[in-house]
Write a protein that holds these residues in place. Structure first.
Motif, mmCIF file in Angstrom:
data_model
loop_
_atom_site.group_PDB
_atom_site.id
_atom_site.type_symbol
_atom_site.label_atom_id
_atom_site.label_comp_id
_atom_site.label_asym_id
_atom_site.label_seq_id
_atom_site.Cartn_x
_atom_site.Cartn_y
_atom_site.Cartn_z
ATOM 1 N N UNK A 77 0.836 -1.211 0.000
ATOM 2 C CA UNK A 77 0.000 0.000 0.000
ATOM 3 C C UNK A 77 0.871 1.261 0.000
ATOM 4 N N UNK A 78 2.087 1.121 -0.513
ATOM 5 C CA UNK A 78 2.979 2.293 -0.483
ATOM 6 C C UNK A 78 2.457 3.438 -1.358
ATOM 7 N N UNK A 79 1.582 3.121 -2.303
ATOM 8 C CA UNK A 79 1.055 4.193 -3.162
ATOM 9 C C UNK A 79 -0.099 4.930 -2.500
ATOM 10 N N UNK A 80 -0.650 4.336 -1.455
ATOM 11 C CA UNK A 80 -1.813 4.971 -0.822
ATOM 12 C C UNK A 80 -1.381 6.141 0.041
ATOM 13 N N UNK A 81 -1.962 7.300 -0.276
ATOM 14 C CA UNK A 81 -1.646 8.465 0.553
ATOM 15 C C UNK A 81 -2.777 8.772 1.504
ATOM 16 N N UNK A 82 -3.938 8.308 1.146
ATOM 17 C CA UNK A 82 -5.113 8.595 1.965
ATOM 18 C C UNK A 82 -5.831 7.283 2.250
ATOM 19 N N UNK A 83 -6.191 7.062 3.496
ATOM 20 C CA UNK A 83 -7.009 5.894 3.800
ATOM 21 C C UNK A 83 -8.235 6.326 4.572
ATOM 22 N N UNK A 84 -9.287 5.560 4.439
ATOM 23 C CA UNK A 84 -10.456 5.812 5.266
ATOM 24 C C UNK A 84 -10.854 4.484 5.898
ATOM 25 N N UNK A 85 -11.959 4.495 6.618
ATOM 26 C CA UNK A 85 -12.366 3.269 7.306
ATOM 27 C C UNK A 85 -12.687 2.158 6.309
ATOM 28 N N UNK A 86 -13.156 2.557 5.126
ATOM 29 C CA UNK A 86 -13.483 1.532 4.126
ATOM 30 C C UNK A 86 -12.228 0.762 3.722
ATOM 31 N N UNK A 87 -11.179 1.484 3.366
ATOM 32 C CA UNK A 87 -9.934 0.822 2.976
ATOM 33 C C UNK A 87 -9.407 -0.027 4.142
ATOM 34 N N UNK A 88 -9.490 0.539 5.338
ATOM 35 C CA UNK A 88 -9.047 -0.196 6.518
ATOM 36 C C UNK A 88 -9.791 -1.506 6.659
ATOM 37 N N UNK A 89 -11.101 -1.457 6.446
ATOM 38 C CA UNK A 89 -11.902 -2.666 6.588
ATOM 39 C C UNK A 89 -11.561 -3.666 5.489
ATOM 40 N N UNK A 90 -11.330 -3.144 4.277
ATOM 41 C CA UNK A 90 -10.985 -4.031 3.170
ATOM 42 C C UNK A 90 -9.694 -4.787 3.482
ATOM 43 N N UNK A 91 -8.703 -4.063 4.016
ATOM 44 C CA UNK A 91 -7.442 -4.725 4.371
ATOM 45 C C UNK A 91 -7.714 -5.828 5.387
ATOM 46 N N UNK A 92 -8.529 -5.514 6.397
ATOM 47 C CA UNK A 92 -8.851 -6.504 7.425
ATOM 48 C C UNK A 92 -9.572 -7.697 6.806
ATOM 49 N N UNK A 93 -10.471 -7.424 5.858
ATOM 50 C CA UNK A 93 -11.216 -8.517 5.224
ATOM 51 C C UNK A 93 -10.304 -9.400 4.384
ATOM 52 N N UNK A 94 -9.405 -8.762 3.627
ATOM 53 C CA UNK A 94 -8.466 -9.541 2.814
ATOM 54 C C UNK A 94 -7.652 -10.463 3.714
ATOM 55 N N UNK A 95 -7.225 -9.902 4.863
ATOM 56 C CA UNK A 95 -6.424 -10.697 5.791
ATOM 57 C C UNK A 95 -7.220 -11.879 6.335
ATOM 58 N N UNK A 96 -8.468 -11.596 6.724
ATOM 59 C CA UNK A 96 -9.307 -12.657 7.284
ATOM 60 C C UNK A 96 -9.568 -13.752 6.264
ATOM 61 N N UNK A 97 -9.875 -13.322 5.040
ATOM 62 C CA UNK A 97 -10.172 -14.248 3.950
ATOM 63 C C UNK A 97 -8.947 -15.106 3.621
ATOM 64 N N UNK A 98 -7.764 -14.452 3.575
ATOM 65 C CA UNK A 98 -6.548 -15.191 3.250
ATOM 66 C C UNK A 98 -6.245 -16.233 4.315
ATOM 67 N N UNK A 99 -6.467 -15.845 5.573
ATOM 68 C CA UNK A 99 -6.160 -16.774 6.647
ATOM 69 C C UNK A 99 -7.012 -18.034 6.522
ATOM 70 N N UNK A 100 -8.299 -17.840 6.178
ATOM 71 C CA UNK A 100 -9.186 -18.997 6.007
ATOM 72 C C UNK A 100 -8.676 -19.901 4.891
ATOM 73 N N UNK A 101 -7.980 -19.282 3.913
ATOM 74 C CA UNK A 101 -7.441 -20.073 2.804
ATOM 75 C C UNK A 101 -5.982 -20.452 3.069
ATOM 76 N N UNK A 102 -5.568 -20.363 4.341
ATOM 77 C CA UNK A 102 -4.234 -20.778 4.770
ATOM 78 C C UNK A 102 -3.092 -19.934 4.230
ATOM 79 N N UNK A 103 -3.310 -18.637 4.067
ATOM 80 C CA UNK A 103 -2.215 -17.747 3.666
ATOM 81 C C UNK A 103 -2.143 -16.576 4.656
ATOM 82 N N UNK A 104 -0.898 -16.211 5.023
ATOM 83 C CA UNK A 104 -0.716 -15.072 5.923
ATOM 84 C C UNK A 104 -0.717 -13.775 5.117
ATOM 85 N N UNK A 105 -1.312 -12.730 5.665
ATOM 86 C CA UNK A 105 -1.287 -11.456 4.958
ATOM 87 C C UNK A 105 -0.260 -10.521 5.574
#
Lengths: 290, 117
Positions: free
Chosen positions: B50-78
Motif C-alpha cells: 500500500x505504499x502508493x496509498x496516501x489517503x485511507x479511510x475506514x473503508x480501505x481499513x476494513x478491506x485490508x482486514x477482510x483480505x487478511x481474514x479471507x486469506x487466513x481462512x485459505x491458509x495464507x498469511x497477509x
C-alpha cells in the motif's frame, strides 16, 4: 504651536533637565527599585537621561491639541527607547513591579517642579498634573506590555527548543532505533514524537524500535494511550515496538489503572530491550575475553 | 482484473499492489480475484503493498482486514507492506490497528519472513 499646558512642561524640562534626571534616580532609590546590584550608577543615569530626552522631544512635537496617542509616528523614537530599556532590564532580571515603578517615579520630580512654577495658578497646575499623570501612566502601561511580550517570546522559544530536544530518534544499531522519552508526554508532544519516529523508520528501514520511558516521571491513562498508539503505528509501518524503562512503580500504576498493553512488548530496562532487539535483527552479543 | 491495481505471483506469495486512486468497486473486484487465485495457486502468503496509498479511510481499513481474514481462512498469511507514516497515524486515529494482519517494512522484508515461516 504647543498647547499652553505643555509649554510649562517643556519649559521645566529645558530649564532643569539634569536636575530632573537626578531626582528621578533619587525617587527610584527611595522606592527601592533602582537595583544598583544589576545596573551601575552611570548606566542608570544614561538610561534615564535618554528616556527623558526623548520624552521632552515628543512633548514638544508629538502633542495634538494637548492630547496624545502613544501609537502616533511622532512617538516612535520614545517607544523604541522604552522598548530597549525594558528589554535590557528584563534580561537582567528586573520584576514587572520594579519596571513599572521605575517609570512612574518620573512623576514626582515633574510634580514638584510644576508646583513651584504654578503656585499661583491652581487651575493650570491641576491641568498639568493631570497631563503628566496620563503621559507617565501611558508609558508605564506600554513598558508593561513590552515586558510581557519579551517574556512570552522567551517562553515560546524555550517551548520550541524543548520540543526539538525532546524527540531525538537515535539509531542504536543497523535497523534498531531508540527514542528516549523525557519529561511529560502531552498530546502535542505525542503527535510530534510519533511523526518523527515513523518518518525515521521509513528513512532508516528500521525493524525494531525501542520506546524508552525511563525519563517519563508519571504514566497515567492518557500517557499510556499515547504510548500504545505510537506502538500501534510503528507496528503498522512494519517494525516491532518494544516499550522499555517501565519501573516497578509504573508497572503497578498501569495495572491499577487497568491499562492493557495488548501484544506490545514491554521490558523493564533498555538493556534487556536492546538484547531483544539485536536478536530480532540477527545479532548476538558475546564476551570476547575468556 | 480491472484498473491499475495488480496481483503478481512472487516466490510463494501473491503480491497485491493497491494504487492511489483505487475505487471502492475496484477493491471489491480485487477481493474476488484474489480469493480465487489464493485457492488456485496454493500460496503461503499475500503481500499487500500500500505504499502508493496516501489517503485511507475506514473503508480501505476494513478491506485490508477482510483480505487478511479471507486469506487466513485459505491458509495464507497477509503482510501489509510500505505503509506511509501519515497513513499509519490515520489508521491508529481511526482505531483500526489491523490486529489480523502482519506488517513489514518492504516486500523483501515480508518475503524473508514468509520464508522463515
Amino acid at each position: 504651536m504647543p498647547h499652553s499646558s505643555t509649554s510649562n512642561l517643556v519649559k521645566i524640562l529645558e530649564e532643569d533637565f539634569t536636575g530632573i534626571v537626578e531626582e528621578w534616580l533619587g525617587t527610584q532609590v527611595e522606592e527601592g527599585v533602582k537595583r544598583s546590584d544589576l545596573f551601575s550608577d552611570a548606566e542608570s543615569r544614561a538610561q534615564n537621561a535618554e528616556l527623558l530626552k526623548n520624552f521632552a522631544a515628543v512633548i514638544r512635537g508629538g502633542m495634538v491639541d494637548g492630547d496624545f496617542n502613544l501609537d502616533d509616528a511622532a512617538w516612535e523614537d520614545l517607544r523604541a527607547v522604552l522598548a530597549d530599556v525594558t528589554k535590557e532590564r528584563v534580561s537582567r532580571g528586573v520584576t514587572p513591579t520594579e519596571m513599572a515603578t521605575f517609570v512612574l517615579a518620573l512623576k514626582s520630580p515633574l510634580f514638584s517642579r510644576l508646583q513651584d512654577k504654578l503656585a499661583d495658578d491652581p487651575d493650570a497646575l491641576i491641568e498639568d498634573v493631570m497631563l503628566v499623570t496620563r503621559l507617565v501612566d501611558a508609558f508605564a502601561i506600554h513598558t508593561n506590555e513590552i515586558f510581557i511580550e519579551e517574556r512570552e517570546q522567551i517562553i515560546e522559544r524555550q517551548r520550541e527548543e524543548m520540543m526539538e530536544l525532546s524527540t531525538p530518534v537515535v539509531e542504536l544499531w543497523d535497523r534498531v532505533l531508540t527514542l528516549p522519552l523525557i519529561g511529560t508526554l502531552d498530546s502535542a508532544r505525542a503527535q510530534e514524537v510519533m511523526e518523527n519516529l515513523l518518518q525515521t523508520i521509513l528513512e532508516r528501514q528500521a525493524e525494531v524500535v525501542i520506546l524508552d520511558i525511563t525519563g517519563v516521571g508519571t504514566v497515567d491513562t492518557q500517557v499510556a494511550q499515547h504510548l500504545l498508539r505510537a506502538a500501534a503505528a510503528v507496528r503498522l509501518m512494519g517494525a516491532d515496538c518494544i516499550i522499555s524503562g517501565i519501573s516497578p512503580m509504573i508497572a503497578q500504576t498501569m495495572v491499577q489503572l487497568g491499562i492493557d498493553v495488548g501484544t506490545v512488548k514491554t521490558r523493564s530496562s533498555i538493556r534487556t530491550a536492546l538484547a531483544d532487539a539485536l536478536t530480532a535483527v540477527g545479532y548476538r552479543i558475546e564476551t570476547v575475553k575468556d | 482484473m480491472s484498473g491499475k491495481s495488480s496481483i503478481h505471483l512472487v516466490e510463494n506469495a501473491l503480491l497485491v499492489s493497491l494504487h492511489d486512486d483505487v475505487t471502492d468497486t475496484e477493491i471489491m473486484d480485487l477481493q474476488d480475484t484474489l480469493s480465487g487465485r489464493i485457492a488456485k495457486e496454493d500460496v503461503r502468503g499475500v503481500v499487500l503493498d500500500i505504499s502508493a496509498l496516501e489517503i485511507v479511510d475506514t473503508f480501505v481499513g476494513r478491506v485490508i482486514a477482510q483480505i487478511a481474514g479471507m486469506s487466513r481462512l485459505l491458509a495464507a498469511e497477509t503482510y501489509v507492506v510500505g505503509m506511509r507514516p501519515a497513513v499509519a497515524v490515520t489508521l491508529v486515529e481511526l482505531g483500526m490497528y489491523l490486529p489480523e494482519t502482519r506488517t513489514a517494512l518492504s516486500l523483501t522484508h515480508a518475503l524473508s519472513q514468509l520464508r522463515r515461516g
